[in-house]
Design a protein around this motif. Structure first.
Motif, PDB file in Angstrom:
ATOM      1  N   MET A 173      -5.980  50.801 -60.513  1.00  0.00           N
ATOM      2  CA  MET A 173      -6.265  52.243 -59.677  1.00  0.00           C
ATOM      3  C   MET A 173      -7.360  52.656 -58.632  1.00  0.00           C
ATOM      4  N   HIS A 174      -7.152  51.486 -57.687  1.00  0.00           N
ATOM      5  CA  HIS A 174      -8.489  50.984 -57.134  1.00  0.00           C
ATOM      6  C   HIS A 174      -9.769  51.693 -57.177  1.00  0.00           C
ATOM      7  N   ARG A 175     -10.040  51.024 -58.643  1.00  0.00           N
ATOM      8  CA  ARG A 175     -11.345  51.460 -59.459  1.00  0.00           C
ATOM      9  C   ARG A 175     -11.808  49.505 -59.637  1.00  0.00           C
ATOM     10  N   LYS A 176     -12.691  49.464 -59.925  1.00  0.00           N
ATOM     11  CA  LYS A 176     -13.558  47.921 -60.005  1.00  0.00           C
ATOM     12  C   LYS A 176     -14.452  47.763 -61.229  1.00  0.00           C
ATOM     13  N   VAL A 177     -14.575  47.342 -61.971  1.00  0.00           N
ATOM     14  CA  VAL A 177     -14.644  47.755 -63.133  1.00  0.00           C
ATOM     15  C   VAL A 177     -15.568  46.481 -63.377  1.00  0.00           C
ATOM     16  N   HIS A 178     -16.497  46.289 -63.674  1.00  0.00           N
ATOM     17  CA  HIS A 178     -17.396  44.423 -63.884  1.00  0.00           C
ATOM     18  C   HIS A 178     -19.269  44.048 -64.621  1.00  0.00           C
ATOM     19  N   GLY A 179     -19.419  43.476 -64.619  1.00  0.00           N
ATOM     20  CA  GLY A 179     -20.307  43.290 -65.510  1.00  0.00           C
ATOM     21  C   GLY A 179     -21.121  44.238 -67.054  1.00  0.00           C
ATOM     22  N   GLU A 180     -21.976  44.969 -67.342  1.00  0.00           N
ATOM     23  CA  GLU A 180     -22.049  45.564 -68.036  1.00  0.00           C
ATOM     24  C   GLU A 180     -21.575  46.685 -68.455  1.00  0.00           C
ATOM     25  N   ALA A 181     -20.354  46.641 -67.070  1.00  0.00           N
ATOM     26  CA  ALA A 181     -19.835  48.324 -67.577  1.00  0.00           C
ATOM     27  C   ALA A 181     -18.170  48.195 -68.283  1.00  0.00           C
ATOM     28  N   LEU A 182     -18.057  47.107 -68.451  1.00  0.00           N
ATOM     29  CA  LEU A 182     -16.924  46.009 -69.575  1.00  0.00           C
ATOM     30  C   LEU A 182     -17.232  46.454 -70.916  1.00  0.00           C
ATOM     31  N   GLU A 183     -18.399  46.496 -71.154  1.00  0.00           N
ATOM     32  CA  GLU A 183     -18.715  46.761 -72.242  1.00  0.00           C
ATOM     33  C   GLU A 183     -18.658  48.396 -73.078  1.00  0.00           C
ATOM     34  N   GLU A 184     -18.692  49.550 -72.187  1.00  0.00           N
ATOM     35  CA  GLU A 184     -18.754  50.477 -72.044  1.00  0.00           C
ATOM     36  C   GLU A 184     -17.155  51.169 -71.277  1.00  0.00           C
ATOM     37  N   THR A 185     -16.536  50.907 -70.591  1.00  0.00           N
ATOM     38  CA  THR A 185     -15.265  51.060 -69.720  1.00  0.00           C
ATOM     39  C   THR A 185     -14.703  50.788 -71.014  1.00  0.00           C
ATOM     40  N   THR A 186     -13.840  52.004 -71.571  1.00  0.00           N
ATOM     41  CA  THR A 186     -12.485  51.654 -72.295  1.00  0.00           C
ATOM     42  C   THR A 186     -11.696  52.798 -71.522  1.00  0.00           C
ATOM     43  N   LEU A 187     -10.276  52.355 -72.454  1.00  0.00           N
ATOM     44  CA  LEU A 187      -9.061  52.302 -71.599  1.00  0.00           C
ATOM     45  C   LEU A 187      -8.908  53.614 -71.276  1.00  0.00           C
ATOM     46  N   VAL A 209     -17.794  66.305 -61.518  1.00  0.00           N
ATOM     47  CA  VAL A 209     -16.797  65.153 -61.793  1.00  0.00           C
ATOM     48  C   VAL A 209     -16.951  64.471 -60.525  1.00  0.00           C
ATOM     49  N   THR A 210     -16.265  63.318 -60.688  1.00  0.00           N
ATOM     50  CA  THR A 210     -16.305  61.972 -59.456  1.00  0.00           C
ATOM     51  C   THR A 210     -15.217  61.510 -59.146  1.00  0.00           C
ATOM     52  N   PRO A 211     -14.680  60.928 -58.302  1.00  0.00           N
ATOM     53  CA  PRO A 211     -13.069  60.793 -57.856  1.00  0.00           C
ATOM     54  C   PRO A 211     -12.533  60.192 -59.411  1.00  0.00           C
ATOM     55  N   ASN A 212     -12.887  59.207 -60.132  1.00  0.00           N
ATOM     56  CA  ASN A 212     -12.445  58.022 -60.848  1.00  0.00           C
ATOM     57  C   ASN A 212     -13.091  58.823 -62.199  1.00  0.00           C
ATOM     58  N   THR A 213     -13.171  60.083 -62.322  1.00  0.00           N
ATOM     59  CA  THR A 213     -12.930  61.310 -63.936  1.00  0.00           C
ATOM     60  C   THR A 213     -11.494  60.825 -64.314  1.00  0.00           C
ATOM     61  N   THR A 214     -11.455  61.487 -65.640  1.00  0.00           N
ATOM     62  CA  THR A 214     -10.113  61.555 -65.630  1.00  0.00           C
ATOM     63  C   THR A 214      -9.878  63.481 -66.243  1.00  0.00           C
ATOM     64  N   ASP A 262      -1.220  66.357 -65.548  1.00  0.00           N
ATOM     65  CA  ASP A 262      -1.282  65.224 -67.009  1.00  0.00           C
ATOM     66  C   ASP A 262      -2.834  65.014 -67.280  1.00  0.00           C
ATOM     67  N   VAL A 263      -3.415  65.273 -68.082  1.00  0.00           N
ATOM     68  CA  VAL A 263      -4.428  64.813 -69.034  1.00  0.00           C
ATOM     69  C   VAL A 263      -4.694  63.075 -68.192  1.00  0.00           C
ATOM     70  N   ASN A 264      -3.366  62.372 -68.376  1.00  0.00           N
ATOM     71  CA  ASN A 264      -4.187  60.790 -67.564  1.00  0.00           C
ATOM     72  C   ASN A 264      -4.749  60.766 -66.850  1.00  0.00           C
ATOM     73  N   SER A 265      -4.151  61.653 -65.845  1.00  0.00           N
ATOM     74  CA  SER A 265      -4.253  61.056 -64.176  1.00  0.00           C
ATOM     75  C   SER A 265      -5.320  61.510 -63.690  1.00  0.00           C
ATOM     76  N   ILE A 266      -5.795  60.970 -63.350  1.00  0.00           N
ATOM     77  CA  ILE A 266      -7.473  60.524 -62.267  1.00  0.00           C
ATOM     78  C   ILE A 266      -7.785  61.675 -61.481  1.00  0.00           C
ATOM     79  N   LEU A 267      -8.652  61.751 -61.099  1.00  0.00           N
ATOM     80  CA  LEU A 267      -9.096  63.000 -60.116  1.00  0.00           C
ATOM     81  C   LEU A 267      -8.341  62.653 -58.979  1.00  0.00           C
ATOM     82  N   ARG A 268      -8.762  61.477 -58.598  1.00  0.00           N
ATOM     83  CA  ARG A 268      -8.670  61.379 -56.525  1.00  0.00           C
ATOM     84  C   ARG A 268      -7.304  61.331 -56.487  1.00  0.00           C
TER      85      ARG A 268
END
Length: 491
Positions: A128-142, A21-26, A55-61
């Motif tokens: 939540m301190h996570r930045k998403v930009h560029g091509e990651a917008l097409e891959e990152t879901t809610l 996992v990473t700190p941004n993994t749910t 809570d399953v929706n919480s982020i690991l960090r």
């Protein structure tokens, strides 16, 4: 700094599954990965750590789970059903737009639906301190952000994607001012200012590891010292004791060269500071209280220097220091005498008087929703109403009702409270909440944020004679008399 970790999940069939996992993994992503490998339905299970259901929706960090933490899959009481998520987009100008989406949609679809006219090439989504930009917008879901139900607010801003690796409000790396080098024409050791090294580093703009740089300089100095000492010892053995006076002369000349080179470095640094101070001579203040307006978004960013992982490793010496400080703090709390209410009030009055004697001016920055900041000087004994009156002079509608507060946590400031009682001394940032914004004439007079920072430093250095308190008057007055005197209205 993203550091990869792993979590050990105990499945219902008795097997242990190691998940990277990473700190941004749910937690939901961890659960889905384990269920996919072992053939379970992720909607029928929860993750349990000791006796607590996570809570399953919480982020690991934000879960507090350590590296190689052991968790367990347990059947959930109610199966989870996907529902609509109310997503709001907060723009840089303070405007908010909201709409309902399915958890499986991407952030690019959210932006296209809510704000189709925005440029997605420079758009940056922060959650939540996570930045998403560029091509990651097409891959990152809610769903990957931990949004499967309820409401969420996403912040959107437009930035140059190449400058996202820089961090604001962080000072530059402190490079060594001097280094020891051996002169080719002389056996003496002299200190020379390494200008080429600093200029090349600043021109390239690359992040320099300060720890590695200091270690290299230290090893270089040690090796050169050993060479110099070896040369001196060989000379003494060959020439005998007759060369002692000559060695003393060499050492004296060496010290003189070191002092001269150090003085040259100091003179050069002082000249740079003097040139910086000359640039701020022509400053146009907006009325009284040395009012200035600047844009917080224009603060110059400095390169972000990533520290190695070894820097965060806890050594034995660090553990001893932490244990010693904890024992000392515990002894102070256990041996502290019990105080009555009058004694506690007396201690508080002493701290108040110490602040009044140390700080004669208070720098208040009022931050508006559009990131414009209004700065002014005040007295510690003035009330919050003085700040409100100061803000009204620069609003587009001075008659509107508004509130000012501090955060976090959010604390609405009362008009009759004094600045020193609201913990606004020696400086503070208060937030404006109201229907009106700054007047257009004020927005046209924006200055460089660096000039505002230099004015804050000046407020500490320059204190007029009228603001100095006579020591005899201070001794004659009681604590109640001094703390009860209201502050002047002007600065």
């Amino acid at each position: 700094m993203a550091v990869n970790k792993s979590i050990i999940v105990l499945t219902p069939n008795g097997r242990r599954q190691n998940v990277e996992v990473t700190p941004n993994t749910t937690i939901l992503q961890v659960l889905e990965e384990v269920c996919k490998k072992h053939g379970y339905n992720a909607n029928d299970y929860d993750i349990k750590h000791f006796n607590k259901i996570i809570d399953v929706n919480s982020i690991l960090r934000f879960t507090g789970l350590s590296n190689n933490a052991r968790v367990e899959m347990v059947p959930c009481k109610k199966p989870r059903n996907a529902s609509k998520v109310t997503v709001g987009i907060l723009f840089e100008n303070g405007e908010r737009l909201m709409d309902d989406f399915s958890p499986d949609v991407t952030l690019a679809h959210v932006l296209t639906t809510i704000c189709p006219n925005e440029d997605r090439k420079t758009a940056v989504i922060i959650y939540m301190h996570r930045k998403v930009h560029g091509e990651a917008l097409e891959e990152t879901t809610l769903k990957s952000l931990g949004l499967t139900s309820g409401k969420a607010m996403l912040r959107m801003m437009h930035r140059d994607l190449e400058q996202l690796q820089t961090q604001a409000h962080v000072s530059q790396t402190l490079l060594p001012k001097s280094s020891k080098n051996l002169d080719d024409n002389d056996d003496n050791v002299c200190i020379k200012y390494d200008k080429q090294k600093i200029s090349s580093t600043s021109k390239e703009g690359k992040a320099v590891d300060p720890i590695t740089l200091l270690k290299e300089e230290r090893n270089k100095m040690r090796s050169q010292d050993s060479i110099h000492i070896g040369n001196i010892t060989t000379i003494d053995k060959d020439k005998g004791s007759d060369n002692k006076d000559k060695d003393n002369v060499i050492n004296t000349s060496t010290c003189r060269k070191e002092l001269l080179n150090q003085n040259d470095v100091k003179d050069e640094l002082n000249a740079n500071l003097h040139s910086d101070s000359e640039e701020e001579i022509n400053i146009e203040f907006l009325g009284e209280r040395n009012a200035l307006v600047f844009n917080q978004a224009e603060v110059q960013a400095f390169p972000k220097n990533e520290l190695p992982d070894s820097f965060f490793n806890l050594t034995v010496e660090d553990a001893k220091i932490l244990l010693r400080d904890a024992k000392r703090k515990r002894e102070e709390l256990e041996e502290a005498p019990l105080l009555i209410e009058a004694q506690r009030k007396l201690e508080q009055d002493k701290r108040t008087l110490a602040q009044l004697n140390k700080y004669r001016r208070v720098v208040i920055r009022v931050q508006f929703p559009n990131q414009l900041v209004l700065q002014g000087w005040f007295k510690p004994l003035e009330t919050v109403q003085a700040i409100k009156d100061f803000i009204k002079n620069f609003l587009e509608d001075p008659t509107c009702d508004f509130t000012i507060y501090t955060a976090p946590p959010k604390h609405i400031l009362k008009s009759e409270a004094r600045l020193i009682d609201e913990n606004l001394v020696p400086c503070a940032i208060v937030y404006y909440s109201g229907p009106s914004s700054l007047a257009p004439s004020v927005k046209e007079k924006l200055i460089d944020p660096r000039i505002a920072n230099k004015q804050v430093i000046k407020s500490r250095m320059n204190v007029s004679p009228e603001e100095n308190v006579n020591t005899e008057i201070k001794k004659s007055k009681t604590i109640e008399d001094i703390t009860a005197v209201p502050g002047p209205s002007g600065c």
